[in-house]
Design an enzyme around this catalytic site. Sequence first.
Site, PDB file in Angstrom:
ATOM      1  CG  ASN A 143     -11.825  36.589  41.808  1.00 18.44           C
ATOM      2  OD1 ASN A 143     -10.863  35.856  41.586  1.00 18.44           O
ATOM      3  ND2 ASN A 143     -13.091  36.176  41.663  1.00 18.44           N
ATOM      4  CE1 TYR A 148      -8.105  36.727  31.877  1.00 23.64           C
ATOM      5  CE2 TYR A 148      -5.948  35.756  31.496  1.00 23.64           C
ATOM      6  CZ  TYR A 148      -7.068  35.904  32.293  1.00 23.64           C
ATOM      7  OH  TYR A 148      -7.147  35.237  33.485  1.00 23.64           O
ATOM      8  CE  LYS A 205      -6.755  38.440  34.746  1.00 25.00           C
ATOM      9  NZ  LYS A 205      -7.614  38.829  35.883  1.00 25.00           N
TER      10      LYS A 205
END
Length: 321
Positions: free
Chosen positions: A100, A165, A169
Amino acid sequence: TDTDLLFKDRVVVVTGSGGGLGRVYALEYAKRGAKLLINDLGKTTINRQTYNAADLVVKEIKEKFNGIAIANYDSVDTRGDRIIEQVINEWGRIDVLINNAGILRDKAFNNMTEKEFTNVLDVHLNGSYKLTKKAWSYMKEQNFGRIINTSSPAGLFGNFGQANYSAAKMGLVGFAETLAKEGYKNNIMVNSIAPLARSKMTENVIPKHILKNLGPEKIAPLVLYLTHETTKVTNSIFELAAGFYGQIRWERSAGQIFNPTDENYFTPEAILNKWDDITDFKTDIKPFNKKSHPVELSDYNALITKAKALPIQNDQGSLKI
Ligand code: NAI
């Protein structure tokens, strides 16, 4: 009751759980009997006193639920393996891993430095790798494991200013899909989530009236469901926000088969002529993502066999001059 999804004595590691979504997951696991490792390198300041963010969550777990929790302040990318070592030394197992922890370094791609690109990949993707790699052999040995990789709508669909990002991801999704296939026979289930929630990360990015509905406590239920011992869901991606829970899957269009016996048909012009059929999603859509199994090579072999049986069609699109 019988239907309660408890985590009694399960050992759960949540990275970046000193705040935001991770903290909310950790509290919910603790409430349901899990032993928690709270990892976060961040600090929290209260009344001009600075604390390790992880310590505050450990304290909260103990006070609210009389729960069992230990803190860790390592960075996931450089010392992720040590985070797992800590729970093995403490409790001898690792049942649930929630990857996370994360950071943002948003910038239009034109202005993004290599360091800004690689730093984001390091924390999200390599950090998840480090913990997962260390946990994997223990999970195999136990014949039990549940892993969640945290993706993002920005990863699945792209977003302005987030090339670093998005790459990280989407990388996490591919990583999870392969682990799901490799872990299935050992009862290791691996899924990805793409959440949207109110947190430090989003409070200055999303308008206030929308943030109001994006409570992080709306994300935790699916994370806990997916990681429960009775849940056999794997190799899946879920998108969730503001009380909405849905699944994302890949689709393959109906496509166009070119008869592979005639070289002439494999031309860019053939592609041009058949573009509408190649990209037709209206008919015969095939989910690309079978629950726990890879797309088999036989899948493609079947297509080729079908193609070979076709009569060569004049409109197939050979070079037309
Ligand atoms: P947050 O910023 O509140 O929490 C992230 C935590 O990770 C922070 O406490 C931070 O100190 C910690 N962290 C950062 N780098 C670390 C490292 N190298 N090692 C250990 N800990 C580290 O953000 P939030 O929203 O709770 O994010 C959680 C995850 O969800 C992240 O992976 C984020 O990318 C993802 N996500 C969040 C969305 C949202 O709307 N909040 C949207 C999509 C994805």
